[in-house]
Design a protein around this motif. Structure first.
Motif, PDB file in Angstrom:
ATOM      1  N   GLY A   1      -2.996  10.957  -2.259  1.00 27.05           N
ATOM      2  CA  GLY A   1      -3.483  10.352  -3.242  1.00 27.05           C
ATOM      3  C   GLY A   1      -3.891   8.746  -3.514  1.00 27.05           C
ATOM      4  O   GLY A   1      -3.834   8.095  -2.121  1.00 27.05           O
ATOM      5  N   SER A   2      -4.437   8.294  -4.302  1.00 28.93           N
ATOM      6  CA  SER A   2      -4.538   6.701  -4.380  1.00 28.93           C
ATOM      7  C   SER A   2      -3.468   6.020  -4.259  1.00 28.93           C
ATOM      8  O   SER A   2      -2.487   6.304  -4.907  1.00 28.93           O
ATOM      9  N   ALA A   3      -3.721   4.759  -3.779  1.00 28.39           N
ATOM     10  CA  ALA A   3      -2.433   3.981  -3.709  1.00 28.39           C
ATOM     11  C   ALA A   3      -1.899   3.554  -5.044  1.00 28.39           C
ATOM     12  O   ALA A   3      -0.807   3.543  -5.359  1.00 28.39           O
TER      13      ALA A   3
ATOM     14  N   HIS B   1      -4.152  -9.363   5.651  1.00 28.89           N
ATOM     15  CA  HIS B   1      -4.594  -8.562   6.880  1.00 28.89           C
ATOM     16  C   HIS B   1      -5.357  -7.291   6.556  1.00 28.89           C
ATOM     17  O   HIS B   1      -6.273  -6.758   6.916  1.00 28.89           O
ATOM     18  N   LEU B   2      -4.453  -6.588   5.479  1.00 26.30           N
ATOM     19  CA  LEU B   2      -5.263  -5.241   4.781  1.00 26.30           C
ATOM     20  C   LEU B   2      -6.362  -5.650   4.193  1.00 26.30           C
ATOM     21  O   LEU B   2      -7.364  -4.873   4.294  1.00 26.30           O
ATOM     22  N   ARG B   3      -6.712  -6.517   3.804  1.00 24.22           N
ATOM     23  CA  ARG B   3      -8.109  -7.047   2.978  1.00 24.22           C
ATOM     24  C   ARG B   3      -9.206  -7.148   4.284  1.00 24.22           C
ATOM     25  O   ARG B   3     -10.153  -6.880   3.806  1.00 24.22           O
ATOM     26  N   THR B   4      -8.654  -7.716   5.280  1.00 29.14           N
ATOM     27  CA  THR B   4      -9.753  -7.553   6.455  1.00 29.14           C
ATOM     28  C   THR B   4     -10.066  -6.332   6.858  1.00 29.14           C
ATOM     29  O   THR B   4     -11.029  -6.138   7.664  1.00 29.14           O
ATOM     30  N   LEU B   5      -9.021  -5.362   6.782  1.00 28.30           N
ATOM     31  CA  LEU B   5      -9.184  -4.040   7.424  1.00 28.30           C
ATOM     32  C   LEU B   5      -9.929  -3.192   6.392  1.00 28.30           C
ATOM     33  O   LEU B   5     -10.712  -2.245   6.839  1.00 28.30           O
ATOM     34  N   LEU B   6      -9.656  -3.161   4.902  1.00 32.64           N
ATOM     35  CA  LEU B   6     -10.417  -2.209   4.264  1.00 32.64           C
ATOM     36  C   LEU B   6     -10.920  -2.828   3.175  1.00 32.64           C
ATOM     37  O   LEU B   6     -10.540  -4.187   2.556  1.00 32.64           O
ATOM     38  N   ASP B   7     -12.026  -2.463   2.338  1.00 29.55           N
ATOM     39  CA  ASP B   7     -12.947  -2.957   1.634  1.00 29.55           C
ATOM     40  C   ASP B   7     -12.220  -2.703   0.153  1.00 29.55           C
ATOM     41  O   ASP B   7     -12.285  -1.683  -0.388  1.00 29.55           O
ATOM     42  N   PRO B   8     -12.005  -3.885  -0.680  1.00 30.34           N
ATOM     43  CA  PRO B   8     -11.329  -3.462  -2.103  1.00 30.34           C
ATOM     44  C   PRO B   8     -12.662  -2.938  -2.817  1.00 30.34           C
ATOM     45  O   PRO B   8     -12.261  -2.287  -3.926  1.00 30.34           O
TER      46      PRO B   8
ATOM     47  N   VAL C   1      -0.317  -2.873  -0.663  1.00 36.13           N
ATOM     48  CA  VAL C   1      -1.611  -2.226  -0.823  1.00 36.13           C
ATOM     49  C   VAL C   1      -2.196  -2.308  -1.793  1.00 36.13           C
ATOM     50  O   VAL C   1      -3.404  -3.035  -2.016  1.00 36.13           O
ATOM     51  N   VAL C   2      -1.697  -2.421  -3.107  1.00 31.57           N
ATOM     52  CA  VAL C   2      -2.140  -2.837  -4.237  1.00 31.57           C
ATOM     53  C   VAL C   2      -2.168  -4.073  -4.365  1.00 31.57           C
ATOM     54  O   VAL C   2      -3.329  -4.792  -5.179  1.00 31.57           O
ATOM     55  N   ASP C   3      -1.256  -4.841  -4.011  1.00 31.27           N
ATOM     56  CA  ASP C   3      -1.666  -6.390  -4.219  1.00 31.27           C
ATOM     57  C   ASP C   3      -2.716  -6.904  -3.476  1.00 31.27           C
ATOM     58  O   ASP C   3      -3.491  -7.775  -3.826  1.00 31.27           O
TER      59      ASP C   3
END
Length: 641
Positions: free
Chosen positions: A14-16, A198-205, A63-65
């Motif tokens: 599901g979505s985060a 770090h999560l923002r560098t890995l995945l595109d919001p 993840v949501v942050d």
């Protein structure tokens, strides 16, 4: 009847943002528990449910942050052809290139941990040794890429992180100084802001919900190649570099041995390492990984077994073109009368085959005079003896390799003992339940649970294994041939030792095997004998029956199949083990194995059952069964339904 399992699954997706809402409402861990019961056929323990309850809200909030609420999240995703599960997979797009990106997350609710070895930890309040979480997630990433052809040219598509959401940096300081790469990086609760960045560098919001959903679909629909056969990688592992990816307890066992070697050299301590695991749990992979690493370090190391077929095959394949490497492979009885500590390490694979002593007709007189118990000889020969075993594979009288025997002997000789238990399953399609099904089918391992139909035990997470029962030997042979034709791989037929085993007949080019295995109009020969018999044209020597392409034309016995694996396995239950009135009834008169027939009644029954356990667990991708007895055949048909 045939039963096959589907592809690897996550328990929940599901979505985060949606999953965070469910977690904060206190429902997500409950749904995971229900899904685990449905998909795996068992209810997870309270400890695992509590870890979901505490860990998932913390991760999902980060993840949501990071503005990644639309990212597709897979919870408890099973690795292909393995029992291991990835805690969380985040599916989306690379923040810079917009290409697919999959982030594996290993969650720990530890508040404290301390280093025991380089990659192995002690965790207060938890028993046993634990792999460093960075090494754990790194292994998952490497293993997944290795088994997914679509990712071979996209190794950067998979990233790994470990998140210790309940730990302060000061309380896990020893864990922080650990190698960082794309497949492994550690974050604690003190690193929350850094983790979000770090999560923002890995995945595109900005990837959008539709794109992330598509990424999740793509991940779940990846085709996975079967686990590579052991012999395919053995030579490269030993002569070149590390080829095997070790997971969880496998890596712990590997590191314990390397550490024991260092301690033995630095402080003259002696440690015996025992690795217990069922068929396909990775024992031989650990053994060959250790052999390769220790040999490359220039240490005195041997790999020893009690199986002529296994040792000769390893010499042929792993030692191809290299006499020095061939010399690394020995037998348990190679050390009769040897002096203590001639080696740094002896790796005893298939250690359940250790015997009371190693004397045979070839043992020299002076060695006989110095001979002792084989288990003592194996412990004395090296500073660090390593034993890899499965007690439910003891198939001959006189075999006595067990944890109890080895531990008692080691302590009597002044050695420390380390024990590692393996729970993964690399054979049998990585099935979660296949080993349990076999144990319950045959009444092994002290289980009080009755046999159960495969369809009632296995769940959708039991991917990759095909199980069938067929009504005749012709159908059995046709089944394995059809599987080989449709899916590729190696196919073999085996049987209980219930038919005489004749010497070859004829001379020269007319020399041939006798069709001893006769069931109605269907007749096939056993594999060739090994005791100095002349070669038979077109037939592999018995040691190579499981690996030579010509082996399919003969029926293999327990002594040529044990220790090996092949893709498609057909197993004939002979009249030495039949089903009567809901019970297994072994028949001494039906057995043609002269050694086993000498055992007392209780031991005879155990050996016959262990024989079929070994035969049933050789298939990496599928197994079909057939019994010559009508009542037993009806029972097998019910159990494979």
């Amino acid at each position: 009847m045939t039963h096959a399992q589907g592809d690897p699954l996550a328990l929940i997706r599901g979505s985060a943002s949606d999953l965070l809402t469910e977690a904060n409402a206190g429902h997500l861990h409950t749904r995971l528990r229900e899904q685990a019961g449905y998909l795996t056929g068992t209810r997870p323990g309270a400890g695992e449910v509590n870890s979901w309850h505490r860990s998932l809200p913390a991760l999902l909030q980060r993840v949501v942050d990071a503005g990644l609420g639309d990212v597709e999240v897979l919870l408890e995703h099973q690795l292909p052809h393995s029992r291991q599960r990835i805690d969380v997979v985040l599916c989306g797009a690379d923040a810079r290139t917009a290409e697919r990106r999959f982030v594996f997350v290993e969650l720990k609710q530890w508040s404290k941990a301390e280093m025991y070895l380089a990659d192995v930890l002690n965790v207060p309040g938890l028993p046993g040794r634990h792999l460093h979480p960075v090494e754990q997630v790194r292994g998952y990433c490497q293993y997944f890429v290795d088994h997914t052809p679509a990712l071979v040219d996209l190794p950067r598509a998979v990233r790994g992180v470990a998140y210790l959401h309940n730990a302060r940096r000061a309380d896990v300081a020893a864990l922080l100084d650990h190698r960082v790469d794309d497949h492994g990086q550690l974050f604690t609760m003190d690193d929350n802001a850094k983790f979000v960045s770090h999560l923002r560098t890995l995945l595109d919001p900005a990837a959008g919900r539709a794109g992330n959903l598509s990424a999740g679909d793509e991940f779940l629909n990846f085709a996975h190649r079967p686990t590579k056969p052991l012999l395919t990688l053995a030579a490269r592992e030993i002569q070149d570099r590390e080829q095997f990816v070790l997971l969880d307890e496998q890596k712990v066992a590997y590191e314990l041995v390397l550490n024991a070697v260092e301690r033995s050299r630095a402080a003259q301590t002696r440690t015996v390492v025992v690795v217990e695991g069922g068929p396909g749990s990775g024992k031989s992979v650990i053994a060959l990984s250790l052999l390769g690493e220790l040999a490359r370090r220039g240490l005195g190391v041997h790999h020893a077994t009690g199986s002529k077929a296994f040792t000769q095959t390893m010499r042929k394949y792993a030692g191809r073109g290299n006499q020095r490497v061939k010399g690394l492979f020995k037998y348990f009885n190679s050390y009769v009368g040897s002096l203590p500590r001639e080696l740094d390490v002896v790796i005893c694979d298939e250690a359940h085959r250790i015997r009371e002593n190693g004397i045979n007709r070839f043992t020299k007189k002076e060695q006989r005079e110095r001979a002792g118990r084989q288990i003592d000889e194996l412990i004395n020969i090296a500073n660090v003896p390593v034993f890899l075993l499965d007690e439910n594979q003891i198939v001959r009288p006189g075999e006595m390799g067990s944890l109890t025997e080895i531990t008692a002997a080691a302590r009597a000789l002044g050695c420390e003992v380390e024990v590692v238990r393996l729970h993964d399953q690399m054979r049998c399609g990585g099935s979660v339940w296949y080993d349990t099904w076999v144990a319950r089918l045959l009444g092994l391992g002290g289980t009080a649970e009755p046999p159960i139909a495969w369809s009632k035990l296995a769940g959708p997470l039991d991917q990759g294994i095909t199980l069938a029962s067929v009504g005749s030997p012709e159908a059995l042979e046709g089944w394995v041939l059809n599987q080989r034709a449709a899916h590729g791989g190696v196919a073999r037929l085996t049987a209980g030792y219930c038919w005489k085993w004749s010497d070859p007949v004829g001379e020269g080019d007319e020399r041939r095997l006798v069709d001893d295995v006769s069931i109605g109009s269907w007749e096939r020969p056993w594999n060739a004998k090994s005791e100095g018999k002349r070669a038979v044209p077109g037939v592999p020597e018995s040691d190579y029956w499981a690996t030579d392409t010509r082996g399919f034309d003969q029926v293999g016995c327990i002594y040529t199949a044990q220790g090996f694996e092949y893709d498609w396995s057909g197993v004939i239950f002979g009249p030495d083990l039949v089903r009567r009135d809901g019970m297994w009834v072994p028949s001494r008169t039906a057995s043609k194995d002269p050694a086993v027939k000498r055992a007392d009644d209780l031991r005879f029954a155990a050996l016959i059952k262990n024989t079929y356990k070994v035969l049933l667990t050789r298939g990496m991708r599928g197994t079909a069964v057939y019994s010559t007895d009508r009542e037993t055949q009806e029972f097998l048909e019910e159990m494979t339904s």
